[in-house]
Design a protein around this motif. Structure first.
Motif, PDB file in Angstrom:
ATOM      1  N   MET A   1      66.633  71.934  16.885  1.00  0.00           N
ATOM      2  CA  MET A   1      65.264  71.504  17.144  1.00  0.00           C
ATOM      3  C   MET A   1      64.642  70.736  15.991  1.00  0.00           C
ATOM      4  O   MET A   1      63.804  69.856  16.198  1.00  0.00           O
TER       5      MET A   1
ATOM      6  N   LYS B   1      54.082  71.084  25.482  1.00  0.00           N
ATOM      7  CA  LYS B   1      55.014  72.213  25.497  1.00  0.00           C
ATOM      8  C   LYS B   1      54.846  73.076  26.741  1.00  0.00           C
ATOM      9  O   LYS B   1      55.817  73.392  27.426  1.00  0.00           O
TER      10      LYS B   1
ATOM     11  N   ARG C   1      60.769  69.595  25.162  1.00  0.00           N
ATOM     12  CA  ARG C   1      61.451  70.236  24.045  1.00  0.00           C
ATOM     13  C   ARG C   1      61.314  69.400  22.770  1.00  0.00           C
ATOM     14  O   ARG C   1      61.129  69.938  21.684  1.00  0.00           O
TER      15      ARG C   1
ATOM     16  N   TYR D   1      70.876  74.010  24.688  1.00  0.00           N
ATOM     17  CA  TYR D   1      70.703  73.190  23.483  1.00  0.00           C
ATOM     18  C   TYR D   1      71.833  72.182  23.272  1.00  0.00           C
ATOM     19  O   TYR D   1      71.875  71.524  22.233  1.00  0.00           O
TER      20      TYR D   1
END
Length: 376
Positions: free
Chosen positions: A102, A65, A71, A132
């Motif tokens: 996510m 991360k 991601r 996203y």
């Protein structure tokens, strides 16, 4: 389907003062609930412990991360999938689109249906959508249902790729017992604004409009509740416009304190706008609460406000950035308490009929239960 079902709610923050709508869902939805939190992907389980139990795997996660800026991190996805299976979770409710994007892979890995609840910036803020976008598309494909809180949001979700058949319109609701009707028939020309001091709520516009009201009604007063990045700018503007005696910046207040302030005023004002980066409101809870309390509303024809406030009946809606028009409508309220009381009553009736929290939670519960049934 078993009763009660096991529901896992995943949200970004352990607690956020402004997210009363999420807390209402946690408190009121049916089922056995587990609440996870910790950013756009949950870092902590319902006991406040790390989802990734192993110190070695936690180190691997942190390296991927923070060092490699990944991601999609396999060890994290597997940890959530294992948690869902271990706790026999029947369905996951993701609060905010980023969270849904996510965690979709983990839900798919565990074979658990996913409902994604969008709230505002997650559907409108262009940088967020760009960040996203690819994960949104994957999440849309897997999700059983996608919840929007305004008609404008429904259209935005379609534009970014959400299948129309999966989108459900379900605005927030208000607890009428906490915000019952107030008698404003003897109130003075007093106004209330509640919200974060951010671009999309344009607090400076409210102040500039109120300045024009104050010129005709020197006794008029405006209370502004909240905090945020534009707080200092708003404070400076109040000084520049010689309004320090007529505008009170209260900072953040509890719902009980806000309720007491509502008993002093006759009108709720909010100048919501589309920010330069595309950020928009969903359906502001503060407007629903003020309307439920019987305050006349002066706001903008923006997002879910267009449905929550009946223009000319329960209040007035003006074009975004039109300060003169907002001032004119505020002046109408300041000069006619009978008009304010009439609109306030209409506002209350509209909220009771269309935005009751119990009805809104029941609809969300139905969407969640349908997601479980469709899987079986």
């Amino acid at each position: 389907m078993k009763e009660p079902y096991n529901l896992c709610i995943v949200k970004p923050n352990k607690s956020a003062f402004s997210e009363t709508f999420i807390q209402a869902q946690i408190d009121r939805l049916k089922g056995n609930k587990k609440v996870l939190y910790g950013g756009d992907f949950p870092l902590y389980d319902d006991q406040g412990k790390f989802l990734i139990r192993s110190k070695l795997w936690l180190l691997v996660y942190l390296i991927q991360k923070r060092l490699f800026k990944k991601r999609e991190i396999g060890v994290r996805t597997r940890a959530l999938a294992d948690y869902l299976k271990k706790n026999d979770i029947d369905v996951v409710l993701a609060e905010y689109g980023m969270v849904g994007a996510m965690i979709a892979s983990a839900c798919k890995m565990a074979g658990v249906p996913l409902v994604i609840h969008f709230h505002g910036a997650d559907a409108h803020h262009r940088p967020t959508i760009a960040k996203y976008q690819q994960l949104y598309h994957k999440a849309f494909d897997y999700a059983s249902a996608i919840v929007a809180v305004s008609n404008d949001m429904v259209q935005s979700l379609k534009k970014i790729g959400a299948p129309a058949a999966k989108i459900h319109l379900n605005p927030y609701g208000v607890d009428g017992e906490k915000f019952p009707l107030i008698d404003i028939s003897n109130s003075g020309p007093y106004f209330l604004s509640v919200g974060r001091f951010v671009e999309k709520k344009s607090p400076q516009s409210v102040i500039r409009a109120f300045k024009k009201v104050n010129e005709d009604f020197p006794e008029a007063h405006l209370w502004m509740v909240g905090d945020g990045p534009l707080f200092d700018e708003a404070k400076q503007l109040i000084t520049e416009l010689s309004l320090t005696g007529n505008v009170t910046l209260t900072g953040v207040m509890t719902a009980t304190e806000i309720r007491k302030l509502m008993e002093k005023v006759r009108c709720f004002v909010q100048h919501s706008v589309t920010a330069a980066d595309g950020d928009m409101e969903g359906t502001p809870n503060t407007i629903l609460e003020a309307a439920s309390s019987g305050l006349a509303i002066v706001s903008t024809a923006h997002a879910g406000i267009k449905e929550a406030v009946l223009d000319g009946i329960a209040g007035f809606l003006v074009p975004e950035h039109n300060i003169d028009e907002m001032a004119a409508k505020m002046l109408s309220i300041a000069g006619d308490v009978k008009l304010a009381a009439k609109m306030g009553l209409a506002a209350h009736d509209h909220i009771v009929q269309n935005y009751d929290i119990n009805k809104r939670i029941a609809l969300l519960d139905g969407i969640i239960q349908s997601s479980i049934s469709n899987k079986n």
